[in-house]
Design an enzyme around this catalytic site. Structure first.
Site, short mmCIF file in Angstrom:
data_model
loop_
_atom_site.label_atom_id
_atom_site.label_comp_id
_atom_site.label_asym_id
_atom_site.label_seq_id
_atom_site.Cartn_x
_atom_site.Cartn_y
_atom_site.Cartn_z
N ARG A 57 0.87 -1.20 -0.01
CA ARG A 57 0.05 0.00 -0.08
C ARG A 57 0.82 1.24 -0.03
O ARG A 57 0.60 2.16 -0.97
CB ARG A 57 -0.99 0.09 1.38
CG ARG A 57 -1.99 -1.00 1.50
CD ARG A 57 -2.35 -1.45 2.83
NE ARG A 57 -2.95 -2.53 2.74
CZ ARG A 57 -4.38 -2.74 2.77
NH1 ARG A 57 -4.98 -1.69 2.75
NH2 ARG A 57 -4.82 -3.84 2.83
N THR A 58 1.78 1.42 0.99
CA THR A 58 2.58 2.49 1.09
C THR A 58 3.26 2.54 -0.19
O THR A 58 3.48 3.71 -0.80
CB THR A 58 3.54 2.40 2.25
OG1 THR A 58 2.91 2.22 3.43
CG2 THR A 58 4.40 3.59 2.31
N LYS A 86 22.76 -10.56 -1.39
CA LYS A 86 24.06 -11.09 -1.43
C LYS A 86 24.91 -10.33 -0.54
O LYS A 86 26.22 -10.44 -0.54
CB LYS A 86 24.54 -10.50 -2.98
CG LYS A 86 23.77 -11.22 -4.05
CD LYS A 86 24.12 -10.86 -5.19
CE LYS A 86 23.18 -10.99 -6.46
NZ LYS A 86 23.08 -9.89 -7.65
N ARG A 107 11.57 1.98 2.84
CA ARG A 107 11.14 1.17 3.99
C ARG A 107 12.15 0.31 4.30
O ARG A 107 12.63 -0.64 3.58
CB ARG A 107 9.99 0.46 3.30
CG ARG A 107 9.06 -0.19 4.16
CD ARG A 107 8.26 0.22 5.25
NE ARG A 107 7.29 -0.45 5.70
CZ ARG A 107 6.02 -0.41 6.03
NH1 ARG A 107 5.73 0.76 5.74
NH2 ARG A 107 5.34 -1.29 6.72
N HIS A 135 7.07 6.64 10.66
CA HIS A 135 6.46 6.55 9.55
C HIS A 135 5.70 7.94 9.42
O HIS A 135 4.38 8.09 9.37
CB HIS A 135 5.22 5.57 9.70
CG HIS A 135 4.73 5.03 8.12
ND1 HIS A 135 5.18 5.71 6.84
CD2 HIS A 135 3.82 4.26 7.93
CE1 HIS A 135 4.64 5.00 6.06
NE2 HIS A 135 3.67 4.45 6.50
#
Ligand code: ZN
Lengths: 308, 152
Positions: A57-58, A86, A107, A135
């Site tokens: 969503r974000t 990696k 994020r 957030h």
């Protein structure tokens, strides 16, 4: 405050003036978008969305915002498909990605990752959630939603319901609301009360705070009821989670005691804390809240890119 | 019992009134174990003291520690006093003070903080001195006295 090149990492970095400026800019862009259908402010600019942890969503909200500004988007949605798997350091990922883009949205599951990314990058970085820390764009869209619904934030009685202990969104929302002349009702199971240091800080900043575990006793007072999910993954102990799981639900019966103008908000996704029957009532504004994420993110992207 | 003699130094820094038992930590925090100038570092543990009962003393030969450097030890040795010595004489004397920002010597108590996973110098803002409380620049978590001492 100079916005061009600025990072958006924590609501703590914002003054009341900053918040108001973002909200006004979002309002302006929403209006322009409605009139013109498509904007060109960010034409030729590239947003990189780095989602080290999935949050569809974000990510979609940021991508939509960038497209609506006329810009384009690159990025990855899961760390497991990128070179991070990696063993590449966050520092190197950021130094690399900034060669391809003009602004980064990140994020990350670790707290503080966005701050580190912002220090490493020459281009602006926007935090789309770092672990259980911040957030900030969620908080700004919550404020935007309240302001849009009521035409103001001052003078409102706002209830925060649910997991106030582990809930990141309610912590930063409460902090931001402290800039305004509001009354705050903190409604939660005893075990999930707002951390004491936050309550103390709110009181020191002049907010009238009421703490209760009884939603029905206070719902008649409220202008806004902000509901949050009890997130299993935030609990250190499964037993603790089972004790409070499903301990409250907002349904039509509960809402009978509410004022006409009560607005119910939720950062989504929800599980069972708001019954679907509430969706059809005039109280429910959580899907409008989702929509509001786009103009708010357009405003932030445009401001830090220096194009609006 | 004859008085314990610790030889005076000609030039350098004497950190006095360190709480007993914290002297080694002071040496560690100031990285005096790896002095590049080859000067001697003397540590006296459990020296009788009128003020503290017992105290530790650290003498650093040939190095003048700056106020900023020394302030780092305020977290473990808030009672410490610092004497700058030139030609066997104390030319400057001050008490340590907890700085506004603590860089590099403290680990974050939050196990999920990015500072445990990436190459980065830790940084904390002192938000209260009494009681001692700091906030991590990265994860924004606050730490109180007990956690701070456990993470030095
Ligand atoms: Zn930290």
């Amino acid at each position: 405050m100079e916005w061009t090149g600025r990072d958006v990492i924590s609501i703590r970095d914002f003054s009341k003036e900053d918040i108001e400026f973002v909200l006004l800019t979002a309002e302006r862009l929403e209006r322009e978008l409605k009139e013109k259908g498509h904007l060109e402010y960010a034409k030729g600019k590239i947003l990189a969305t780095l989602f080290f942890e999935p949050s569809t969503r974000t990510r979609l909200s940021f991508e939509s915002a960038m497209h609506r500004l006329g810009g384009s988007v690159i990025g990855f949605a899961e760390a497991s498909t990128s070179s991070v798997k990696k063993g590449e350091s966050l520092r190197d990922t950021i130094k690399t990605v900034e060669q391809y883009s003009d602004v980064i949205v990140i994020r990350h599951p670790k707290e503080g990752a966005a701050r580190l990314a912002a220090e490493v990058a020459e281009i602006p970085v926007i935090n789309a959630g770092d672990g259980s820390n911040q957030h900030p764009t969620q908080t700004l869209l919550d404020l935007y939603t309240i302001k849009k619904e009521f035409g103001r934030i001052d003078g409102l009685k706002i209830g925060l319901l649910g997991d106030l202990k582990y809930g990141r969104t309610v912590h930063s929302l409460a902090e931001a609301l402290a800039f305004y002349d509001i009354e705050l009702y903190l409604i939660s199971p005893e075990m999930l009360r707002m951390p004491k240091h936050i309550v103390e800080e709110l009181k020191e900043r002049g907010v009238k705070v009421y703490e209760t575990s009884d939603l029905e006793a206070v719902i008649g007072e409220l202008d806004v009821l902000y509901v949050t999910r009890i997130q299993r993954e935030r609990f250190p102990d499964e037993q603790e989670y089972l004790k409070v799981k499903g301990s409250y639900q907002v349904n039509c019966k509960v809402l009978e005691k509410a004022k006409e103008e009560l607005r119910v908000m939720h950062p989504l996704p929800r599980v069972d804390e708001i019954h679907p029957e509430v969706d059809k009532t005039k109280h429910a504004i959580y899907f409008r809240q989702v929509f509001n994420g786009v103009p708010v993110r357009m405003a932030l992207l445009g401001l830090v890119l220096g194009v609006i | 019992m004859p008085e314990l003699k610790v030889s005076a130094i000609r030039e350098g820094t004497v950190i006095d009134h360190i709480p007993a038992g914290k002297g080694l930590k002071v040496i560690e925090i100031l990285k005096l174990g790896k002095l590049s100038n080859g000067g001697a570092v003397l540590l006296a543990i459990n020296v009788p003291s009128k003020k503290l009962g017992r105290k530790d003393i650290v003498k650093v030969e040939g190095k003048f520690l700056s106020e900023e450097e020394v302030n780092k030890i305020a977290l473990v040795a808030p009672t410490a006093t610092v004497n700058i010595i030139r030609d066997y004489k104390v030319v400057e004397k001050f008490k340590v003070e907890i700085p506004d920002v603590i860089e590099g010597i403290l680990r974050c108590a939050n196990p999920n903080c990015i500072t445990h996973y990436e190459y980065v110098t830790t940084k904390f803002y002192v938000i209260s001195r009494e009681p001692l409380k700091v906030r991590c620049h990265y994860c924004e978590r606050t730490m109180e006295e007990e956690e701070i001492l456990a993470n030095l």
